[in-house]
Design a protein around this motif. Structure first.
Motif, PDB file in Angstrom:
ATOM      1  N   ASP A  70      68.001   4.821  10.248  1.00 20.03           N
ATOM      2  CA  ASP A  70      68.050   3.314  10.042  1.00 20.03           C
ATOM      3  C   ASP A  70      69.440   2.797   9.816  1.00 20.03           C
ATOM      4  O   ASP A  70      69.698   2.471   8.712  1.00 20.03           O
ATOM      5  N   GLU A  71      70.103   2.755  10.923  1.00 15.75           N
ATOM      6  CA  GLU A  71      71.453   2.387  10.883  1.00 15.75           C
ATOM      7  C   GLU A  71      71.822   1.103  10.050  1.00 15.75           C
ATOM      8  O   GLU A  71      70.913   0.189  10.086  1.00 15.75           O
ATOM      9  N   ILE A  72      72.641   1.088   9.336  1.00 16.35           N
ATOM     10  CA  ILE A  72      73.081  -0.227   8.501  1.00 16.35           C
ATOM     11  C   ILE A  72      73.172  -1.379   9.536  1.00 16.35           C
ATOM     12  O   ILE A  72      72.985  -2.368   9.420  1.00 16.35           O
ATOM     13  N   ARG A  73      73.974  -0.921  10.599  1.00 14.23           N
ATOM     14  CA  ARG A  73      74.107  -2.147  11.565  1.00 14.23           C
ATOM     15  C   ARG A  73      74.179  -1.624  13.226  1.00 14.23           C
ATOM     16  O   ARG A  73      75.173  -1.000  13.579  1.00 14.23           O
ATOM     17  N   PRO A  74      73.083  -1.394  13.718  1.00 13.24           N
ATOM     18  CA  PRO A  74      72.655  -0.962  14.943  1.00 13.24           C
ATOM     19  C   PRO A  74      73.656  -2.106  16.131  1.00 13.24           C
ATOM     20  O   PRO A  74      73.664  -3.157  15.518  1.00 13.24           O
ATOM     21  N   ARG A  75      74.306  -1.402  16.998  1.00 10.52           N
ATOM     22  CA  ARG A  75      75.018  -2.205  17.725  1.00 10.52           C
ATOM     23  C   ARG A  75      75.269  -1.723  19.202  1.00 10.52           C
ATOM     24  O   ARG A  75      75.380  -0.300  19.210  1.00 10.52           O
ATOM     25  N   PHE A  76      75.970  -2.357  20.060  1.00 11.28           N
ATOM     26  CA  PHE A  76      76.570  -1.963  21.352  1.00 11.28           C
ATOM     27  C   PHE A  76      75.187  -1.222  21.905  1.00 11.28           C
ATOM     28  O   PHE A  76      75.415  -0.151  22.649  1.00 11.28           O
ATOM     29  N   GLY A  77      74.032  -1.773  21.941  1.00  8.56           N
ATOM     30  CA  GLY A  77      73.093  -1.196  22.805  1.00  8.56           C
ATOM     31  C   GLY A  77      72.724   0.299  22.497  1.00  8.56           C
ATOM     32  O   GLY A  77      72.481   0.275  21.237  1.00  8.56           O
ATOM     33  N   VAL A  78      72.552   1.085  23.252  1.00  6.78           N
ATOM     34  CA  VAL A  78      72.068   2.459  22.889  1.00  6.78           C
ATOM     35  C   VAL A  78      73.156   3.205  22.423  1.00  6.78           C
ATOM     36  O   VAL A  78      73.107   4.289  21.989  1.00  6.78           O
ATOM     37  N   MET A  79      74.457   2.566  22.293  1.00  6.50           N
ATOM     38  CA  MET A  79      75.534   3.402  21.877  1.00  6.50           C
ATOM     39  C   MET A  79      75.416   3.734  20.256  1.00  6.50           C
ATOM     40  O   MET A  79      75.535   4.893  19.715  1.00  6.50           O
ATOM     41  N   ARG A  80      74.771   2.904  19.613  1.00  4.65           N
ATOM     42  CA  ARG A  80      74.502   2.974  18.235  1.00  4.65           C
ATOM     43  C   ARG A  80      73.158   2.090  18.146  1.00  4.65           C
ATOM     44  O   ARG A  80      72.847   1.332  17.462  1.00  4.65           O
TER      45      ARG A  80
END
Length: 565
Positions: free
Chosen positions: A141-151
RNA sequence: CGGGGUGUAGCUCAGCCUGGUAGAGCGCUACUUUCGGGAGGUAGAAGUCGGAGGUUCGAAUCCUCUCACCCCGACCA
C-alpha cells in the motif's frame, strides 16, 4: 497472431498526468488500464510482454537450481507477529479481516510464509541447501503510487528464498543468484548495474540491488570511474578524509544578515562553500541532536538512522530548535551549544575541518575561524552521515565517484538467521544439534522490468522493445488487402512461414490505411517489420525495416530469413 | 499525514469566475469517396456534469459535506 483477431487498443491521447515515457507509452500502446491508484489490468498486449519477462526469469531461476512453488497471497497475522513485522512493516502492509474478524495481510513479500513452510518441511542439513521461488502478485500500500506499473500497489514479483546450514553455503547461493540476476537482465537486453545496497526493512547483512540505468529512475547510484565499486547513494561512501589541519585563524563573529544558507554565507564572506558547515536538527530516542555536514553536502537519512539512538529520528520543529539552540534555522551551529541538551554528531569531513564557518545561534550572525577542541568540545560522535556526491574519491581509493540514476528491478539479500531464529526454523546439523537455518532472499520486480525496459528503449514513435520481451518479433503488414487477393495470400503465406521458422510474427490484416498501421506497429515496438504490397510482389521482394532503422530496404525471401536468423 | 489541484460523452478536454437546462476534438455506428505514413464528406448513437445536502423561480456553474483521482513534500523492494 492475426491482428484482426487480436484486441489491439492503441490510443492517441493519454492523460496529462502520465509523466514518464514508459507510463505514457504503455497507456498509448493499450498495454494497461487503470482501475484505481496503483491497480491495473494488463491488456492482452501488455500481458504478452509481462509473460515474456516472466518466462526469462523462470528459465534462469530453474537453470540456477531454484524450485518454483506458490504461496498464498493472503497471509495470516500470526506469522507476521512472530517476526514482529505486523507492527514494523508499517502502512505499506495492507491488513484485512475475514468474516470471523481474523486478521490477515495481502502479502507484500513472503519471508514469514516461506519460513513457516521451511520449518515444517526442512529438518536435516541433508535437505539443504535449497532455494524456493514463486512469481506471484504482491501488494504494497504505497504512500504514493505513481508512474504506472513502475510504482504500482499490486505488482508481479519473483521472490526466492534460500535455506542453508551455514554461512558459507549461503554465500555460495548469494553468488549464484547474483550471477543469475546478471544473466536475466543481460538476456532481457537491459543496460543495468549491480550496486551495493542498504538492507532496509527486510534486514540482513549483505545486499545488492540491480538497477536498470535510466534518467527517470527514482534511485541514485554512485560508481567509481576507475574500479568496480558501485553502491546506492543511500549507502555510498567517499574515501575518508585525511587528518585535520592545524588551526590558523582566530574565532570571530561575522554579521550575515539575511544569509540563511551555506551558499549565501560563503558568497558573502568570499570563501569556498566547503569551509562552511550545515547544521541539521533532529530528534532521536534520547532527545535533540545536531547533525553537522559540510556546507556543500547533504545529510544521508539512511546513514543517520544507523547512529545509535537515531533509528527512528525525525526532523526537529522550529519550537524545539529555538528551545535547544536559541535561534531559528539558518543561523544554527554547535559553538556554545549546551552539550548536556544537544548531542553533536559530526560527519567525518566536518570533524576533519579547521577554520570553518558555522551559524552563531543568533539571527543574522555566523562564526568564522572555528576549530574543534579550541573553540568548542570535540563532537560527541563522528561518523559518515552525508550523501556521496559526484567527484568524491571512491572509497576503495581508485578513481572518483560518478552519480547516475537507476530503476531498481532486482535485489538480493543475505538475511542470515533473522527470520529462522524468530520463527524457530531449525535443522539438525552434522553434530546432531539444532541450529537456525541461514537464509537468503532474492527479489525481481517483473512488472517493473516492463516499464524500466521502455524507459531505456523508446523514441518519438513509441516503444522499441528489446527482442526478448517484444510481444512479437516481427510484424507482417498488408497494404490494401481488400483490393487484391494475391497480396493477401502472399502475406498469409509469409506469416505462416515465419512462425513455422520459429520467428514469432503477427499479421496486420486489419485493413487499416498504411499510415495508421505503421504508426501502431511502431508504437507497440515490434522489432522487425515487413510490408507486403503490390509493388513488392511484382518485384518478388519484401520491404523490410528494423524498428531502429531510418529507412526500409527491399530483401529477397532468403535475405529476410537470414536477417532474422 | 501536511500543502495544492482535478472530477463534464468511451478517451483528451472546454464551459464554472459573471446561474437560464451541455459542447469540441478523437474514438464509435452507417453510407460514401479514398487507399504507401495516424484521409475527406454525409448522417447518427452516446453524458443522472463524481455523490449527498443546501441556496435559488431555475445549479455543471454558488455554498456545505463527502468520495475518488492527480501533483509537491515526508516515506518506500
Amino acid at each position: 497472431m492475426r491482428l484482426s483477431k487480436f484486441h489491439l487498443a492503441t490510443v492517441k491521447e493519454v492523460p496529462a498526468d502520465a509523466e514518464i515515457a514508459s507510463h505514457r507509452l504503455m497507456l498509448r500502446a493499450g498495454m494497461l488500464r487503470k482501475h484505481a491508484a496503483g491497480l491495473y489490468t494488463w491488456s492482452p498486449l501488455g500481458f504478452k510482454v509481462l509473460k515474456k519477462v516472466e518466462a526469462v526469469v523462470r528459465e534462469e531461476m530453474d537453470r540456477a537450481g531454484a524450485l518454483e512453488l506458490a504461496m498464498p497471497t493472503i497471509q495470516p497475522r500470526e506469522l507476521w507477529d512472530e517476526t514482529g513485522r505486523w507492527q514494523k512493516f508499517g502502512g505499506q502492509l495492507l491488513k484485512i479481516k475475514d468474516r470471523k474478524e481474523a486478521e490477515y495481510c495481502y502479502g507484500p513479500t513472503a519471508e514469514e510464509v516461506i519460513t513457516d513452510f521451511a520449518r515444517s518441511e526442512l529438518k536435516s542439513y541433508k535437505q539443504l541447501p535449497v532455494n524456493f521461488y514463486q512469481i506471484t502478485p504482491k501488494f504494497r500500500d504505497e504512500i504514493r503510487p505513481r508512474f504506472g506499473v513502475m510504482r504500482a500497489r499490486e505488482f508481479l514479483m519473483k521472490d526466492a528464498y534460500s535455506f542453508h546450514v551455514d554461512e558459507a553455503s549461503l554465500g555460495r547461493e548469494y553468488d549464484n543468484m547474483y550471477a543469475t540476476y546478471a544473466r536475466i537482465f543481460t538476456r532481457l537486453g537491459l543496460a543495468f548495474r549491480a550496486v551495493a545496497a542498504d538492507t532496509g526493512a527486510i534486514g540482513g547483512s549483505r545486499s545488492h540491488e540491480f538497477q536498470v540505468l535510466a534518467d527517470s529512475g527514482e534511485d541514485a547510484i554512485a560508481f567509481s570511474d576507475a574500479s568496480d565499486y558501485a553502491a546506492n547513494v543511500e549507502l555510498a561512501s567517499a574515501l575518508a578524509p585525511g587528518p585535520r589541519a592545524a588551526a590558523r585563524e582566530a574565532m570571530r563573529e561575522v554579521p550575515t544578515p539575511g544569509k540563511a544558507t551555506c551558499a549565501d554565507v560563503a558568497a558573502l564572506l568570499g570563501i569556498d562553500i566547503r569551509r562552511t558547515v550545515k547544521s541539521v536538527c533532529v530528534v532521536g530516542e534520547n532527545g535533540f541532536v545536531l547533525a553537522l555536514v559540510r556546507g556543500d553536502h547533504d545529510v544521508n537519512e539512511v546513514k543517520l538512522q544507523k547512529i545509535p539512538g537515531l533509528a527512528e529520528y525525525r526532523l526537529a520543529n522550529e519550537q524545539e530548535i529555538i528551545a535547544a539552540l536559541g535561534a531559528k534555522p539558518g543561523y544554527l551551529g554547535p559553538v556554545g551549544a549546551d552539550r548536556k541538551k544537544v548531542r553533536v554528531i559530526a560527519d567525518r569531513e566536518v570533524a576533519a575541518m579547521a577554520d570553518f564557518v558555522v551559524g552563531a545561534n543568533k539571527a543574522d550572525f555566523h562564526i568564522a575561524g572555528v576549530n574543534w577542541g579550541r573553540d568548542l568540545p570535540e563532537p560527541d560522535a563522528v561518523a559518515d552521515i552525508r550523501k556521496a556526491i559526484e567527484g568524491d574519491l571512491s572509497p576503495d581509493g581508485k578513481g572518483r565517484l560518478k552519480i547516475a540514476r537507476g530503476i531498481e528491478v532486482g535485489h538480493v539479500f543475505a538475511l542470515g538467521t533473522k527470520y529462522s531464529e524468530a520463527m524457530g526454523a531449525t535443522v539438525l546439523d552434522t553434530d546432531g544439534k539444532n541450529r537456525p537455518m541461514q537464509m537468503g532472499c532474492y527479489g525481481i520486480g517483473v512488472s517493473r522490468i516492463v516499464a524500466a525496459a521502455i524507459e531505456q528503449n523508446h523514441d518519438d514513435a513509441g516503444i522499441v522493445w528489446p527482442e526478448p520481451m517484444a510481444p512479437w518479433r516481427m510484424a507482417v503488414c498488408v497494404i490494401n488487402p481488400k483490393n487484391d487477393a494475391k497480396i493477401n495470400e502472399a502475406a498469409s503465406a509469409l506469416y505462416g512461414e515465419l512462425n513455422a521458422a520459429g520467428i514469432e510474427t503477427c499479421l496486420d490484416d486489419r485493413g487499416l490505411r498504411p499510415g495508421a498501421m505503421f504508426a501502431d506497429i511502431e508504437l507497440i515496438g515490434i522489432p522487425h517489420r515487413v510490408v507486403v504490397s503490390e509493388r513488392g510482389l511484382a518485384a518478388s521482394t519484401f520491404e523490410y525495416r528494423g524498428r531502429r532503422d531510418a529507412e526500409s530496404r527491399n530483401l529477397t525471401r532468403e535475405e529476410l530469413f537470414a536477417r532474422l536468423g
